[in-house]
Design a protein around this motif. Structure first.
Motif, PDB file in Angstrom:
ATOM      1  N   ALA A  97      31.707   9.672  45.822  1.00 24.76           N
ATOM      2  CA  ALA A  97      32.163  10.985  45.338  1.00 24.76           C
ATOM      3  C   ALA A  97      33.242  10.890  44.279  1.00 24.76           C
ATOM      4  N   ALA A  98      33.994   9.793  44.264  1.00 17.35           N
ATOM      5  CA  ALA A  98      35.084   9.669  43.293  1.00 17.35           C
ATOM      6  C   ALA A  98      34.638   9.039  41.979  1.00 17.35           C
ATOM      7  N   GLY A  99      33.359   8.730  41.868  1.00 17.42           N
ATOM      8  CA  GLY A  99      32.858   8.090  40.648  1.00 17.42           C
ATOM      9  C   GLY A  99      32.551   9.095  39.545  1.00 17.42           C
ATOM     10  N   LEU A 144      32.456  14.190  51.578  1.00 14.33           N
ATOM     11  CA  LEU A 144      32.561  13.153  50.557  1.00 14.33           C
ATOM     12  C   LEU A 144      32.788  11.805  51.226  1.00 14.33           C
ATOM     13  N   LEU A 145      31.901  10.867  50.921  1.00 14.86           N
ATOM     14  CA  LEU A 145      32.059   9.502  51.435  1.00 14.86           C
ATOM     15  C   LEU A 145      32.533   8.608  50.299  1.00 14.86           C
ATOM     16  N   GLU A 146      33.564   7.842  50.581  1.00 18.06           N
ATOM     17  CA  GLU A 146      34.040   6.863  49.605  1.00 18.06           C
ATOM     18  C   GLU A 146      34.465   5.592  50.326  1.00 18.06           C
ATOM     19  N   GLY A 168      26.966   6.470  45.319  1.00 21.37           N
ATOM     20  CA  GLY A 168      27.757   5.234  45.273  1.00 21.37           C
ATOM     21  C   GLY A 168      26.869   4.015  45.466  1.00 21.37           C
ATOM     22  N   ALA A 169      27.030   3.038  44.612  1.00 20.49           N
ATOM     23  CA  ALA A 169      26.242   1.810  44.706  1.00 20.49           C
ATOM     24  C   ALA A 169      27.036   0.687  44.065  1.00 20.49           C
ATOM     25  N   ARG A 170      26.569  -0.523  44.271  1.00 22.12           N
ATOM     26  CA  ARG A 170      27.224  -1.677  43.660  1.00 22.12           C
ATOM     27  C   ARG A 170      26.607  -1.881  42.292  1.00 22.12           C
ATOM     28  N   PRO A 171      27.351  -1.670  41.215  1.00 22.11           N
ATOM     29  CA  PRO A 171      26.764  -1.853  39.890  1.00 22.11           C
ATOM     30  C   PRO A 171      26.492  -3.319  39.587  1.00 22.11           C
ATOM     31  N   ARG A 172      25.520  -3.534  38.734  1.00 20.40           N
ATOM     32  CA  ARG A 172      25.240  -4.903  38.299  1.00 20.40           C
ATOM     33  C   ARG A 172      26.328  -5.323  37.322  1.00 20.40           C
ATOM     34  N   THR A 173      26.963  -6.421  37.588  1.00 18.17           N
ATOM     35  CA  THR A 173      27.988  -6.913  36.671  1.00 18.17           C
ATOM     36  C   THR A 173      27.433  -8.123  35.943  1.00 18.17           C
ATOM     37  N   GLY A 177      24.043  -4.053  51.728  1.00 16.42           N
ATOM     38  CA  GLY A 177      25.242  -3.881  52.554  1.00 16.42           C
ATOM     39  C   GLY A 177      25.770  -2.455  52.533  1.00 16.42           C
ATOM     40  N   ILE A 178      25.364  -1.679  51.544  1.00 15.42           N
ATOM     41  CA  ILE A 178      25.762  -0.263  51.454  1.00 15.42           C
ATOM     42  C   ILE A 178      24.684   0.641  52.057  1.00 15.42           C
ATOM     43  N   PHE A 179      23.428   0.430  51.647  1.00 13.31           N
ATOM     44  CA  PHE A 179      22.376   1.390  51.994  1.00 13.31           C
ATOM     45  C   PHE A 179      21.801   1.196  53.397  1.00 13.31           C
ATOM     46  N   VAL A 230      20.524   8.071  44.204  1.00 14.66           N
ATOM     47  CA  VAL A 230      20.809   8.007  42.763  1.00 14.66           C
ATOM     48  C   VAL A 230      21.287   6.608  42.383  1.00 14.66           C
ATOM     49  N   GLY A 231      22.078   5.999  43.249  1.00 10.54           N
ATOM     50  CA  GLY A 231      22.668   4.680  42.973  1.00 10.54           C
ATOM     51  C   GLY A 231      21.589   3.623  42.773  1.00 10.54           C
ATOM     52  N   ASN A 232      21.759   2.821  41.746  1.00 11.37           N
ATOM     53  CA  ASN A 232      20.737   1.824  41.382  1.00 11.37           C
ATOM     54  C   ASN A 232      20.897   0.499  42.120  1.00 11.37           C
ATOM     55  N   PRO A 233      19.799  -0.226  42.279  1.00 12.54           N
ATOM     56  CA  PRO A 233      18.400   0.112  41.965  1.00 12.54           C
ATOM     57  C   PRO A 233      17.857   1.171  42.944  1.00 12.54           C
ATOM     58  N   ARG A 276      14.108  12.021  38.107  1.00  8.93           N
ATOM     59  CA  ARG A 276      14.143  13.295  37.387  1.00  8.93           C
ATOM     60  C   ARG A 276      14.863  13.180  36.044  1.00  8.93           C
ATOM     61  N   LEU A 277      15.840  12.290  35.962  1.00 11.67           N
ATOM     62  CA  LEU A 277      16.508  12.116  34.668  1.00 11.67           C
ATOM     63  C   LEU A 277      15.510  11.574  33.643  1.00 11.67           C
ATOM     64  N   ASP A 278      14.686  10.624  34.057  1.00 17.07           N
ATOM     65  CA  ASP A 278      13.653  10.087  33.161  1.00 17.07           C
ATOM     66  C   ASP A 278      12.684  11.200  32.758  1.00 17.07           C
ATOM     67  N   ASN A 335       9.010   2.714  38.859  1.00 15.24           N
ATOM     68  CA  ASN A 335      10.402   2.397  39.186  1.00 15.24           C
ATOM     69  C   ASN A 335      11.343   3.107  38.220  1.00 15.24           C
ATOM     70  N   HIS A 336      12.523   3.500  38.707  1.00 17.70           N
ATOM     71  CA  HIS A 336      13.566   3.985  37.799  1.00 17.70           C
ATOM     72  C   HIS A 336      14.225   2.757  37.175  1.00 17.70           C
ATOM     73  N   SER A 337      13.565   2.241  36.166  1.00 12.90           N
ATOM     74  CA  SER A 337      14.043   1.020  35.495  1.00 12.90           C
ATOM     75  C   SER A 337      13.352   0.989  34.142  1.00 12.90           C
ATOM     76  N   SER A 385      25.696   7.576  31.305  1.00 14.50           N
ATOM     77  CA  SER A 385      25.177   8.944  31.238  1.00 14.50           C
ATOM     78  C   SER A 385      25.406   9.682  32.545  1.00 14.50           C
ATOM     79  N   ALA A 386      26.667   9.891  32.874  1.00 17.04           N
ATOM     80  CA  ALA A 386      26.983  10.455  34.187  1.00 17.04           C
ATOM     81  C   ALA A 386      26.619  11.940  34.290  1.00 17.04           C
ATOM     82  N   ALA A 387      26.871  12.708  33.257  1.00 16.86           N
ATOM     83  CA  ALA A 387      26.632  14.151  33.358  1.00 16.86           C
ATOM     84  C   ALA A 387      25.147  14.474  33.430  1.00 16.86           C
TER      85      ALA A 387
END
Ligand code: NDP
Length: 328
Positions: A12-14, A40-42, A88-93, A107-109, A129-132, A157-159, A186-188, A238-240
């Motif tokens: 929620a804070a992202g 809100l989960l954070e 919320g998800a772990r982004p690819r770094t 570990g999150i989902f 929403v969080g990828n993948p 839906r964004l695609d 896939n959303h990819s 593209s957060a909005a």
């Protein structure tokens, strides 16, 4: 007065959370007459930032907002949840292997899926929403055996919206004149935006475009790589528009597609169109009364078949990877 609908938002804070919460609270997610309670989960270190967002939500004096709870405990966050937006998800770094990414997200989902299983309301609807996103939805769904599988969905839906605008602009039409577009897979970057069944101002879109080179070399890559292009241009993701698509996805799921149109959602495959059963893949769907159905009987040409198969192959590989990690 109506009982408020409990809407849980993770991450929620992202950035997406910040673009999403105000629209939920203003009634755009479910309808202008539906009161909501936000949960809100954070992660612990972001709870304070979420509290700041909650202060701003209070300051909007939204008449439909009947309460905000903030927690770092999934069991609390999903307690009685009717709608859950898993952002919320772990982004690819940089330099991160795909296996590590899938494991970090597992570990999150996985615990979130279990918490949904144990605590959510009977009518729970989940959007990941969080990828993948597709594979995260698969992990959450596998951890929630008591929840019907069709309640777990992933956002394409964004695609879909991106494709609608590209097509409308190409044909000099309004986006509202574009119907029956489909995002498959896939959303990819392998996703396939399909215009062969689409209509623009009542005309078949592929015939109106009549340019396979544009389709293959401009339209499809533009839609599939739009996220990267926005990061390049804005210096931020593209957060909005992602938040807007999450609103659209749930609003359409709850309130229905228009007659003569459909939408795209990542959903558990029933084997339709050769997509292996159980994969979470994007399909054309119609929605009504809070339920959705895959649009059946579409003729899939060779151009489309190759591209759908390629995206589904990637989903199969992601599924096999999380299976071998013991996440499903
Ligand atoms: P964002 O809010 O920008 O993005 C969140 C997720 O949405 C990412 O996985 C991102 O994927 C995905 N996403 C999907 N579509 C899009 C799109 N079109 N554009 C951008 N992102 C998209 O990330 P932030 O880092 O700002 O915020 C994440 C928040 O989640 C943080 O506050 C963090 O603390 C929290 N978090 C909460 C957890 C929990 O509640 N248990 C667990 C993990 C994190 P991509 O990586 O591809 O950009």
């Amino acid at each position: 007065t109506r009982t408020p609908v409990n809407v849980t938002v993770t991450g929620a804070a992202g950035q997406i959370g910040y673009a999403l919460l105000f629209r939920i609270a203003s009634g755009q997610l479910l309808g202008a007459d539906v009161p909501v309670k936000l949960r809100l989960l954070e992660i612990p270190q972001a709870v304070k930032a979420a509290e700041g967002t909650a202060m701003e939500l209070d300051d909007c004096a939204f008449p439909l907002l009947r309460g905000i709870d903030i927690t770092d405990d999934p069991n609390v966050a999903f307690s009685g949840a009717n709608v859950a937006l898993l952002v919320g998800a772990r982004p690819r770094t940089k330099g991160m292997e795909r296996g590590d990414l899938l494991e970090a997200n597992g570990g999150i989902f996985k615990p979130q899926g279990k918490a949904i299983n144990d605590n959510a309301a009977d009518d729970i609807k989940v959007l990941v929403v969080g990828n993948p996103a597709n594979t995260n939805a698969l992990i959450a769904r596998a951890a929630a055996p008591d929840v019907p599988a069709d309640r777990f969905t992933a956002m394409t839906r964004l695609d879909h919206n991106r494709a609608a605008t590209q097509l409308a602009q190409k044909l000099g039409a309004g986006v509202e004149e574009v119907k029956k577009l489909t995002i498959w897979g896939n959303h990819s970057a392998t996703q396939y935006p399909d215009i062969f069944h689409a209509e623009v101002a009542g005309r078949n879109a592929a015939e109106a475009v009549n340019d396979e080179k544009w389709l293959a070399e401009e339209f499809i890559p533009t839609v599939a790589k739009r996220g990267a292009a926005i990061i390049e241009a804005r210096g931020a993701s593209s957060a909005a528009s992602a938040a807007n698509a999450a609103i659209d996805h749930v609003h359409t799921w709850v309130n229905g597609t228009a007659d003569g149109d459909w939408t795209s959602m990542g959903i558990v495959s029933d084997g339709s169109y050769g997509v292996p059963e159980g994969l979470i893949s994007s399909f054309p769907v119609t929605t009504k009364d809070g339920k959705y159905e895959i649009v059946q009987g579409l003729d899939i040409n060779e151009f489309s078949r190759t591209r759908i198969d390629a995206s589904v192959k990637e989903l199969t590989e992601e599924r096999d990877a999380v299976r071998s990690l013991g996440l499903i």
